[in-house]
Design an enzyme around this catalytic site. Sequence first.
Site, PDB file in Angstrom:
ATOM      1  CB  SER A  50     -49.352 -10.803 121.648  1.00 47.49           C
ATOM      2  OG  SER A  50     -50.288  -9.782 121.907  1.00 47.49           O
TER       3      SER A  50
ATOM      4  CD  GLU B 278     -53.417  -7.492 125.472  1.00 45.50           C
ATOM      5  OE1 GLU B 278     -53.474  -7.843 126.659  1.00 45.50           O
ATOM      6  OE2 GLU B 278     -53.902  -6.432 125.067  1.00 45.50           O
TER       7      GLU B 278
ATOM      8  CE1 TYR C 270     -53.344 -14.408 123.401  1.00 45.17           C
ATOM      9  CE2 TYR C 270     -52.819 -12.097 123.796  1.00 45.17           C
ATOM     10  CZ  TYR C 270     -52.844 -13.198 122.956  1.00 45.17           C
ATOM     11  OH  TYR C 270     -52.347 -13.089 121.674  1.00 45.17           O
TER      12      TYR C 270
HETATM   13  P1  NAP Z   1     -57.480 -16.789 116.024  1.00 50.75           P
HETATM   14  O1  NAP Z   1     -58.229 -16.321 114.819  1.00 50.75           O
HETATM   15  O2  NAP Z   1     -58.153 -16.764 117.358  1.00 50.75           O
HETATM   16  O3  NAP Z   1     -56.987 -18.289 115.699  1.00 50.75           O
HETATM   17  C1  NAP Z   1     -56.483 -19.104 116.724  1.00 50.75           C
HETATM   18  C2  NAP Z   1     -56.198 -20.477 116.147  1.00 50.75           C
HETATM   19  O4  NAP Z   1     -55.688 -21.321 117.180  1.00 50.75           O
HETATM   20  C3  NAP Z   1     -57.430 -21.196 115.569  1.00 50.75           C
HETATM   21  O5  NAP Z   1     -57.051 -21.911 114.429  1.00 50.75           O
HETATM   22  C4  NAP Z   1     -57.806 -22.157 116.701  1.00 50.75           C
HETATM   23  O6  NAP Z   1     -58.517 -23.281 116.260  1.00 50.75           O
HETATM   24  C5  NAP Z   1     -56.421 -22.556 117.165  1.00 50.75           C
HETATM   25  N1  NAP Z   1     -56.408 -23.137 118.505  1.00 50.75           N
HETATM   26  C6  NAP Z   1     -56.892 -22.594 119.649  1.00 50.75           C
HETATM   27  N2  NAP Z   1     -56.691 -23.428 120.691  1.00 50.75           N
HETATM   28  C7  NAP Z   1     -56.068 -24.525 120.186  1.00 50.75           C
HETATM   29  C8  NAP Z   1     -55.607 -25.746 120.752  1.00 50.75           C
HETATM   30  N3  NAP Z   1     -55.751 -26.007 122.063  1.00 50.75           N
HETATM   31  N4  NAP Z   1     -55.012 -26.644 119.946  1.00 50.75           N
HETATM   32  C9  NAP Z   1     -54.856 -26.399 118.608  1.00 50.75           C
HETATM   33  N5  NAP Z   1     -55.293 -25.266 118.008  1.00 50.75           N
HETATM   34  C10 NAP Z   1     -55.884 -24.348 118.797  1.00 50.75           C
HETATM   35  O7  NAP Z   1     -56.111 -15.964 116.176  1.00 50.75           O
HETATM   36  P2  NAP Z   1     -55.355 -15.013 115.112  1.00 50.75           P
HETATM   37  O8  NAP Z   1     -55.920 -13.647 115.238  1.00 50.75           O
HETATM   38  O9  NAP Z   1     -55.287 -15.698 113.809  1.00 50.75           O
HETATM   39  O10 NAP Z   1     -53.912 -14.944 115.780  1.00 50.75           O
HETATM   40  C11 NAP Z   1     -52.926 -15.918 115.481  1.00 50.75           C
HETATM   41  C12 NAP Z   1     -51.899 -15.945 116.609  1.00 50.75           C
HETATM   42  O11 NAP Z   1     -51.289 -14.659 116.722  1.00 50.75           O
HETATM   43  C13 NAP Z   1     -52.448 -16.257 117.988  1.00 50.75           C
HETATM   44  O12 NAP Z   1     -51.470 -16.975 118.703  1.00 50.75           O
HETATM   45  C14 NAP Z   1     -52.659 -14.899 118.622  1.00 50.75           C
HETATM   46  O13 NAP Z   1     -52.610 -14.995 120.020  1.00 50.75           O
HETATM   47  C15 NAP Z   1     -51.469 -14.157 118.046  1.00 50.75           C
HETATM   48  N6  NAP Z   1     -51.611 -12.712 117.877  1.00 50.75           N
HETATM   49  C16 NAP Z   1     -52.676 -12.208 117.218  1.00 50.75           C
HETATM   50  C17 NAP Z   1     -52.776 -10.849 117.006  1.00 50.75           C
HETATM   51  C18 NAP Z   1     -53.940 -10.248 116.256  1.00 50.75           C
HETATM   52  O14 NAP Z   1     -54.122  -9.033 116.354  1.00 50.75           O
HETATM   53  N7  NAP Z   1     -54.687 -11.019 115.486  1.00 50.75           N
HETATM   54  C19 NAP Z   1     -51.753  -9.998 117.484  1.00 50.75           C
HETATM   55  C20 NAP Z   1     -50.664 -10.557 118.139  1.00 50.75           C
HETATM   56  C21 NAP Z   1     -50.592 -11.929 118.317  1.00 50.75           C
HETATM   57  P3  NAP Z   1     -60.148 -23.273 116.121  1.00 50.75           P
HETATM   58  O15 NAP Z   1     -60.435 -22.647 114.779  1.00 50.75           O
HETATM   59  O16 NAP Z   1     -60.500 -24.713 116.194  1.00 50.75           O
HETATM   60  O17 NAP Z   1     -60.681 -22.453 117.254  1.00 50.75           O
HETATM   61  N1  GDD Z   2     -63.511  -7.719 122.264  1.00 46.12           N
HETATM   62  C1  GDD Z   2     -64.091  -6.561 122.642  1.00 46.12           C
HETATM   63  N2  GDD Z   2     -65.451  -6.483 122.654  1.00 46.12           N
HETATM   64  N3  GDD Z   2     -63.301  -5.529 122.979  1.00 46.12           N
HETATM   65  C2  GDD Z   2     -63.910  -4.366 123.327  1.00 46.12           C
HETATM   66  C3  GDD Z   2     -65.302  -4.223 123.349  1.00 46.12           C
HETATM   67  C4  GDD Z   2     -66.116  -5.339 123.003  1.00 46.12           C
HETATM   68  O1  GDD Z   2     -67.340  -5.299 123.013  1.00 46.12           O
HETATM   69  N4  GDD Z   2     -65.587  -2.956 123.714  1.00 46.12           N
HETATM   70  C5  GDD Z   2     -64.422  -2.322 123.901  1.00 46.12           C
HETATM   71  N5  GDD Z   2     -63.401  -3.177 123.671  1.00 46.12           N
HETATM   72  C6  GDD Z   2     -61.969  -2.846 123.811  1.00 46.12           C
HETATM   73  C7  GDD Z   2     -61.184  -3.801 124.701  1.00 46.12           C
HETATM   74  O2  GDD Z   2     -61.378  -3.487 126.069  1.00 46.12           O
HETATM   75  C8  GDD Z   2     -59.761  -3.520 124.216  1.00 46.12           C
HETATM   76  O3  GDD Z   2     -59.235  -2.406 124.855  1.00 46.12           O
HETATM   77  C9  GDD Z   2     -59.954  -3.180 122.723  1.00 46.12           C
HETATM   78  O4  GDD Z   2     -61.352  -2.960 122.537  1.00 46.12           O
HETATM   79  C10 GDD Z   2     -59.494  -4.273 121.762  1.00 46.12           C
HETATM   80  O5  GDD Z   2     -60.086  -5.498 122.152  1.00 46.12           O
HETATM   81  P1  GDD Z   2     -59.966  -6.819 121.225  1.00 46.12           P
HETATM   82  O6  GDD Z   2     -60.427  -6.523 119.856  1.00 46.12           O
HETATM   83  O7  GDD Z   2     -60.640  -7.929 121.969  1.00 46.12           O
HETATM   84  O8  GDD Z   2     -58.390  -7.045 121.092  1.00 46.12           O
HETATM   85  P2  GDD Z   2     -57.212  -7.030 122.170  1.00 46.12           P
HETATM   86  O9  GDD Z   2     -56.404  -5.794 121.902  1.00 46.12           O
HETATM   87  O10 GDD Z   2     -57.706  -7.250 123.543  1.00 46.12           O
HETATM   88  O11 GDD Z   2     -56.385  -8.333 121.760  1.00 46.12           O
HETATM   89  C11 GDD Z   2     -56.099  -8.609 120.392  1.00 46.12           C
HETATM   90  O12 GDD Z   2     -54.858  -8.031 120.040  1.00 46.12           O
HETATM   91  C12 GDD Z   2     -53.727  -8.591 120.713  1.00 46.12           C
HETATM   92  C13 GDD Z   2     -52.486  -7.819 120.223  1.00 46.12           C
HETATM   93  O13 GDD Z   2     -52.354  -6.632 120.933  1.00 46.12           O
HETATM   94  C14 GDD Z   2     -56.104 -10.132 120.213  1.00 46.12           C
HETATM   95  O14 GDD Z   2     -56.031 -10.439 118.843  1.00 46.12           O
HETATM   96  C15 GDD Z   2     -54.909 -10.779 120.893  1.00 46.12           C
HETATM   97  O15 GDD Z   2     -54.856 -12.172 120.554  1.00 46.12           O
HETATM   98  C16 GDD Z   2     -53.645 -10.073 120.390  1.00 46.12           C
HETATM   99  O16 GDD Z   2     -52.510 -10.638 120.984  1.00 46.12           O
END
Ligand code: NAP
Ligand code: GDD
Length: 328
Positions: free
Chosen positions: A133, A135, A156
Amino acid sequence: MSETKRALITGITGQDGSYLAELLLEKGYEVHGIIRRASTFNTHRIDHLYQDPHDPDARLFLHYGDLTDASRLVTLIAKVAPQEVYHLAAQSHVRVSFDEPEYTGNTTGVGTTRLLEAIRMAGIDTRFYQASSSEMFGATPPPQNEDTPFYPRSPYGAAKVYGYWIARNYREAHDMYAVNGILFNHESPRRGETFVTRKIARAAARIKLGIDTDVYLGNLDAVRDWGYAPEYVEGMWRMLQADEPTDYVLATGTAYTVRDFVRFCFDHVGLDWQEHVKFDRTYLRPTEVDSLIGDATKAQEILGWKAQVLPPELASIMTQAELDAHRG
Ligand code: NAP
Ligand code: GDD
């Protein structure tokens, strides 16, 4: 005729897992997914893909398992013997990771080792994708690419840094084809409802439809590089088809604030966001990641991957999907 490829997806019920399952099924794969037992249904993102596992033509199979349950992972990997593993499961919410730092480390961090170790113990030839990520870059200023130093700002982010290095270590120590996809934020109508883009898009639609009047948000100044999730899962797949295992950033290279995204969504429904967005400190983080802007040049050059959907269009796609869903 070539043999059907078998892939295993952890996190198949999540946003990315559901799009990736669709993509791999379209490509002719046999797809296995790990799901968690829950007291309520948690498969809504993949219900449209359901197949009767007893049907001789079935190509989607779901298995109960959990990243904290090593023996189950060992059994499953040995039984499925996948050629490709996409490790997407994680406690993926940054804000929640401050409340549950140990659990986040156990699942998002050590869970990766459990899975890699299960593959190594099975002695199978498997290509491994680690969902790393942006992050991990945390406080290191943009633009960020594969050579940018990590400085995580949350439990995280710290757990993902561990996952990144353990995947690299299995590549170097055990000659495993393991890659890190360092993905910047990617969103879609299937995004979890507590991530900021989905929360905003949903609120804009509900306020437009008269269901709600306000939405409470935290830091509006954070800068993010938001892309479209279906394009990013295509990038994951391409990483596992390359000749050599290496790590890649996927990003759009664009920079918008949370405030900008609010404006895009409210503009889509023809409302003035300033009349509806309120501040709530609950949504602030003890340490914030101020600015993430990715440089995906390497992915473009080696994989031919380039983001197409940029944040203004993404906000429209997501807000329109909410309007459509609420109108039924
Ligand atoms: P998500 O929607 O939160 O999905 C997370 C998945 O992990 C869900 O299927 C959840 O199952 C499963 N899970 C959580 N805890 C688990 C456990 N203990 N054992 C088995 N399964 C578990 O995340 P996403 O947005 O699709 O992201 C996919 C991956 O990419 C994650 O690793 C995330 O950290 C990473 N990532 C995401 C982003 C982004 O912007 N979306 C960016 C960079 C990296 P349940 O449905 O049962 O909760
Ligand atoms: N969730 C959330 N809720 N975020 C908020 C809010 C709110 O009400 N208000 C402001 N924010 C700001 C957060 O402080 C952060 O700076 C930004 O919105 C994005 O927050 P999220 O959408 O929760 O995503 P993230 O950037 O913290 O993390 C996501 O992206 C990562 C990749 O950079 C997640 O998907 C992570 O799993 C992923 O790795």
